[in-house]
Each structure stands twice: as C-alpha cells, then as structure tokens.
Design an enzyme around this catalytic site. Structure first.
Site, short mmCIF file in Angstrom:
data_model
loop_
_atom_site.label_atom_id
_atom_site.label_comp_id
_atom_site.label_asym_id
_atom_site.label_seq_id
_atom_site.Cartn_x
_atom_site.Cartn_y
_atom_site.Cartn_z
N ALA A 6 0.85 -1.19 0.00
CA ALA A 6 0.00 0.00 0.00
C ALA A 6 0.89 1.24 0.00
O ALA A 6 2.07 1.17 0.34
CB ALA A 6 -0.91 -0.01 1.23
N GLY A 38 -0.17 -4.86 0.87
CA GLY A 38 -1.40 -4.72 0.11
C GLY A 38 -1.35 -5.43 -1.24
O GLY A 38 -2.38 -5.87 -1.75
N GLU A 54 -2.20 -8.97 -0.53
CA GLU A 54 -3.63 -9.01 -0.20
C GLU A 54 -4.49 -8.86 -1.46
O GLU A 54 -5.52 -9.53 -1.60
CB GLU A 54 -3.96 -7.92 0.81
N GLU A 75 4.03 -5.61 7.12
CA GLU A 75 3.51 -4.44 7.83
C GLU A 75 4.08 -4.29 9.24
O GLU A 75 4.19 -3.17 9.76
CB GLU A 75 1.98 -4.52 7.89
#
Length: 258
Positions: free
Chosen positions: A65, A109, A112, A132
C-alpha cells in the site's frame, strides 16, 4: 474511460488489467484502487468479457500500500474512511473469474490484492509477504485472514510476525499460488488459463466461483448443502443439456450462457 494508474487491454473475451504506477512499484493508493474497482465492475457487467487477468510489471505486481498516503493519517481518519474496506469488498464481489498474474514483489497490500483474486499464477521471480509489522502496523486488507486460510496458522504467523517474504516456490508449496512458471511465460500462461475459463458456460463458472468461495465462509455441512443446491439448479440450464449432449456426441459444446 481514461485511467491514470492502470492499463486496460483485451485478448478476445479476456480483459487484462495492468497496475501502472511504475515509479511507486505499483503501490496501492486510493486513486489506483478506485480505478481498479471501476474497471473490474465494468467488465463484470460486460457480456463480451468472460474472464479477467490482473497483473503488474516484471519488477512488481504491487509492492504494498502507498505508505506516503497513509503515514499522516490518524486513527479517526482511517476509521471514518473505513480505509481499504470498500475497495476490498468491491473486488471480492466480482462474479466473473479473476486471475492474478504475479511477477516480482507482491508485498503487503499487493499480496492481499493477489489473494482477492480467484487464483494466482506466479512467475519464478515472485515474492510474497506481509511486512507491515516492520512499520508497526498490521495487514488491513485481509492479510491476517485470507493468508491464514491459504497457508495455515503457523506459516501466516511466521510471515506476519517477522515480516519476511517467501519466494514463488515456497508460496506454491504453501498453497498460496496455483502454479509457478518462468517469468517470460507468465502472461502467456495466465491468458491460456483465462481463455480456457472463457470457453465454459458463464453461469456455471460464476456458480462454481461462488460455491468454492462459500467453503471459506461457512461450515462443511452448510457448504455441502449450498453446493448441492447449485448443482441441482444447473440442470435447469440450456448449457447443461448442450454440454452433456456434446460429450455424448463427441463434439465441442456450443454454450449460450443460458
């Protein structure tokens, strides 16, 4: 529609969406996720599109992300925006098959997002992980939940708590990816799979996708009941009659999606 952060092309009945933020290694920001959701929903409603391939670049599917976008936000900012939730739910709601073709980094991300697809074909250069923890946060788009369902508690704990990444071979052994291919053959293999899906009866394909996904969301007994009911319902379709007749007559079926 003109997109700024993704590229959209077609290969016959297969739509191809390429994440396109090369300077940020395809990091997922609000603009990219918004454009991605809009494109996927458009294809979902387009009868000419029968399967979708989602990919990135040779270097990165998506490296995570966008940290620059998230870093200044407060808890209340994230909570009020329900950050990531809307995009993840919209992608998960796509009814047509969605194949991830992953090369390079699929971290945070990016990992994911790949897991939101129906299956992952990985280049031998791919690397997956949920790093993360190294930023003092945790996955927020399904990483602790889908990853655990795919690879088991121990492997998910290892990846999430240490932040390490795993290569394509380990990802395949762990059940995260369906197959690993040489990087130079990644898109050809992904398109071959998508084209094979596109040849099938689309109602049957969408029912199959819904039923497999249900296995992660309910008990075995309820999942089996759901499967059986949809299996029975397929015998009301014209495509079922055509498929079985073609088999008996030793010819290729001609499905009408009816």
């Amino acid at each position: 529609m003109d997109y700024q952060t993704i590229l959209v092309t077609h290969d016959g009945p297969v739509a191809i969406v390429t994440l396109n933020r090369p300077k940020a290694l395809n990091a997922l920001n609000s603009e990219l996720l918004g454009e991605l959701c809009a494109a996927l929903e458009s294809f979902d409603g387009d009868d000419a599109v029968r399967a979708i391939v989602l990919t990135g670049s040779e270097r990165a599917f998506a490296a995570g992300a966008d940290i620059k976008e998230m870093a200044p936000r407060s808890y209340m900012d994230m909570f009020k925006a329900n950050f990531f939730a809307a995009a993840a739910e919209r992608i998960a709601a796509i009814r047509k098959p969605l194949v991830a073709a992953v090369a390079g980094y699929a971290l945070g991300g990016g990992c994911e997002l790949a897991m939101l697809c129906d299956f992952i074909i990985a280049a031998d250069t791919a690397k997956f992980g949920q790093p993360e923890i190294t930023l003092a946060v945790m996955p927020g788009m399904g990483g602790t939940q889908r990853l655990t369902r795919f690879v088991g508690k121990s492997k998910a704990m290892d990846l999430c708590l240490t932040g390490r990444s795993m290569d394509a071979a380990e990802a395949e052994r762990s059940g995260l990816v369906s197959r690993v291919v040489p990087a130079a053959e990644l898109m050809a293999e992904a398109l071959k799979a998508a084209q094979k899906i596109a040849e099938q009866s689309m109602p049957a394909v969408m029912m199959m996708k819904e039923t497999v996904n249900r296995s992660y969301e309910t008990t075995l007994a309820e999942g089996l009941r759901f499967e059986r009911r949809l299996f029975h319902s397929m015998f009301a379709t014209e495509d079922q009659k055509e498929g079985m007749a073609a088999f008996a007559e030793k010819r290729k079926p001609s499905f009408k999606d009816q």
